[in-house]
Motif scaffolding. Structure first.
Motif, PDB file in Angstrom:
ATOM      1  N   GLN A  17       0.832  -1.209   0.000  1.00 28.23           N
ATOM      2  CA  GLN A  17       0.000   0.000   0.000  1.00 28.23           C
ATOM      3  C   GLN A  17       0.870   1.264   0.000  1.00 28.23           C
ATOM      4  OE1 GLN A  17      -2.813   0.216   3.252  1.00 28.23           O
ATOM      5  NE2 GLN A  17      -3.673   2.139   2.522  1.00 28.23           N
ATOM      6  N   VAL A  18       1.941   1.247   0.757  1.00 28.69           N
ATOM      7  CA  VAL A  18       2.834   2.409   0.833  1.00 28.69           C
ATOM      8  C   VAL A  18       3.555   2.607  -0.499  1.00 28.69           C
ATOM      9  CG1 VAL A  18       4.816   3.414   2.020  1.00 28.69           C
ATOM     10  CG2 VAL A  18       3.080   2.160   3.327  1.00 28.69           C
ATOM     11  N   GLN A  27      -2.749   8.250  -6.229  1.00 24.07           N
ATOM     12  CA  GLN A  27      -2.453   8.346  -4.798  1.00 24.07           C
ATOM     13  C   GLN A  27      -1.492   9.504  -4.499  1.00 24.07           C
ATOM     14  OE1 GLN A  27      -3.586   6.627  -1.976  1.00 24.07           O
ATOM     15  NE2 GLN A  27      -5.156   6.164  -3.479  1.00 24.07           N
ATOM     16  N   LEU A  28      -0.376   9.577  -5.231  1.00 22.83           N
ATOM     17  CA  LEU A  28       0.644  10.602  -4.970  1.00 22.83           C
ATOM     18  C   LEU A  28       0.083  12.012  -5.100  1.00 22.83           C
ATOM     19  CD1 LEU A  28       3.657  10.882  -4.213  1.00 22.83           C
ATOM     20  CD2 LEU A  28       4.156  10.925  -6.662  1.00 22.83           C
ATOM     21  N   CYS A 130       3.296  13.849   5.161  1.00 21.00           N
ATOM     22  CA  CYS A 130       2.037  13.918   4.414  1.00 21.00           C
ATOM     23  C   CYS A 130       1.543  12.531   4.012  1.00 21.00           C
ATOM     24  CB  CYS A 130       2.208  14.803   3.180  1.00 21.00           C
ATOM     25  SG  CYS A 130       2.413  16.547   3.556  1.00 21.00           S
ATOM     26  N   MET A 131       2.467  11.658   3.616  1.00 21.44           N
ATOM     27  CA  MET A 131       2.080  10.303   3.248  1.00 21.44           C
ATOM     28  C   MET A 131       1.517   9.570   4.466  1.00 21.44           C
ATOM     29  SD  MET A 131       4.082   7.098   1.354  1.00 21.44           S
ATOM     30  CE  MET A 131       5.641   7.765   1.702  1.00 21.44           C
ATOM     31  N   LEU A 135      -2.216   8.100   4.362  1.00 22.65           N
ATOM     32  CA  LEU A 135      -2.462   6.655   4.393  1.00 22.65           C
ATOM     33  C   LEU A 135      -3.075   6.185   5.709  1.00 22.65           C
ATOM     34  CD1 LEU A 135       0.673   5.255   2.540  1.00 22.65           C
ATOM     35  CD2 LEU A 135      -1.671   5.474   1.675  1.00 22.65           C
ATOM     36  N   GLU A 136      -2.676   6.789   6.813  1.00 22.12           N
ATOM     37  CA  GLU A 136      -3.179   6.330   8.103  1.00 22.12           C
ATOM     38  C   GLU A 136      -4.491   6.989   8.519  1.00 22.12           C
ATOM     39  OE1 GLU A 136      -0.202   6.418  11.191  1.00 22.12           O
ATOM     40  OE2 GLU A 136       1.298   5.461   9.896  1.00 22.12           O
ATOM     41  N   TYR A 137      -4.720   8.245   8.085  1.00 29.79           N
ATOM     42  CA  TYR A 137      -5.881   8.991   8.579  1.00 29.79           C
ATOM     43  C   TYR A 137      -6.736   9.639   7.485  1.00 29.79           C
ATOM     44  CZ  TYR A 137      -3.037   8.413  12.714  1.00 29.79           C
ATOM     45  OH  TYR A 137      -2.277   7.867  13.717  1.00 29.79           O
TER      46      TYR A 137
END
Length: 160
Positions: A17-18, A27-28, A130-131, A135-137
């Motif tokens: 995912q990362v 995504q980016l 920022c990533m 991705l987490e929130y």
């Protein structure tokens, strides 16, 4: 002494995912290259444009492990253009998270090279933060962060 740096950050998501959050333009562009977008995915041999105008020459992409690209260094007026090299590494951690390491090197050993390396070190550190937030929130930290985003012009350097 050559100007180069290495930054890293832990993202609490699986390595696939990362990695996808970097190579996938959909995504980016949601957390890093938000203004002007990205012209295509990061694949070896491709040249894509970030922020609608900055060429990124992709040299290597090793699925879920490594990305290497070259892009233009910021040069002083009258200075001959040149490129730096960026390497991103993705390491799967025992707890299921991913450690991302970004290294950049190749600046000229002059005042402008030193300044450029500091600016990019700041930028890559911010990219990792920022990533993580995205991705987490699901939070886009860059939205409205730069004055240039309010003016509609890409920020290639911090604004005064």
């Amino acid at each position: 002494m050559p100007f180069e740096f290495r930054v890293n950050g832990r993202i609490d998501r699986p390595v696939a995912q990362v990695f996808d959050a970097v190579v996938n333009p959909d995504q980016l562009s949601r957390y890093f290259v938000t203004l002007g977008g990205i012209s295509g995915p990061l694949v070896a041999g491709a040249t894509v444009k970030w922020w609608g105008e900055v060429p990124v020459q992709v040299e290597a992409v090793e699925q879920n492990e490594r990305i290497v690209f070259r892009w233009g260094a910021t040069v002083a007026k009258g200075e001959e253009p040149y490129q730096t090299s960026v390497e991103m590494r993705f390491q799967s951690l025992d707890d299921g998270a991913t450690m991302v390491t970004i290294a950049e090197k190749g600046w000229r050993e002059n005042e402008q090279g030193q300044k450029g390396s500091y600016i990019n070190c700041e930028g890559w550190s911010q990219m990792l933060a920022c990533m993580k937030a995205w991705l987490e929130y699901g939070i886009n930290l860059r939205q409205g962060y730069y004055l240039s985003e309010l003016s509609g012009k890409p920020a290639l350097e911090p604004q005064a």
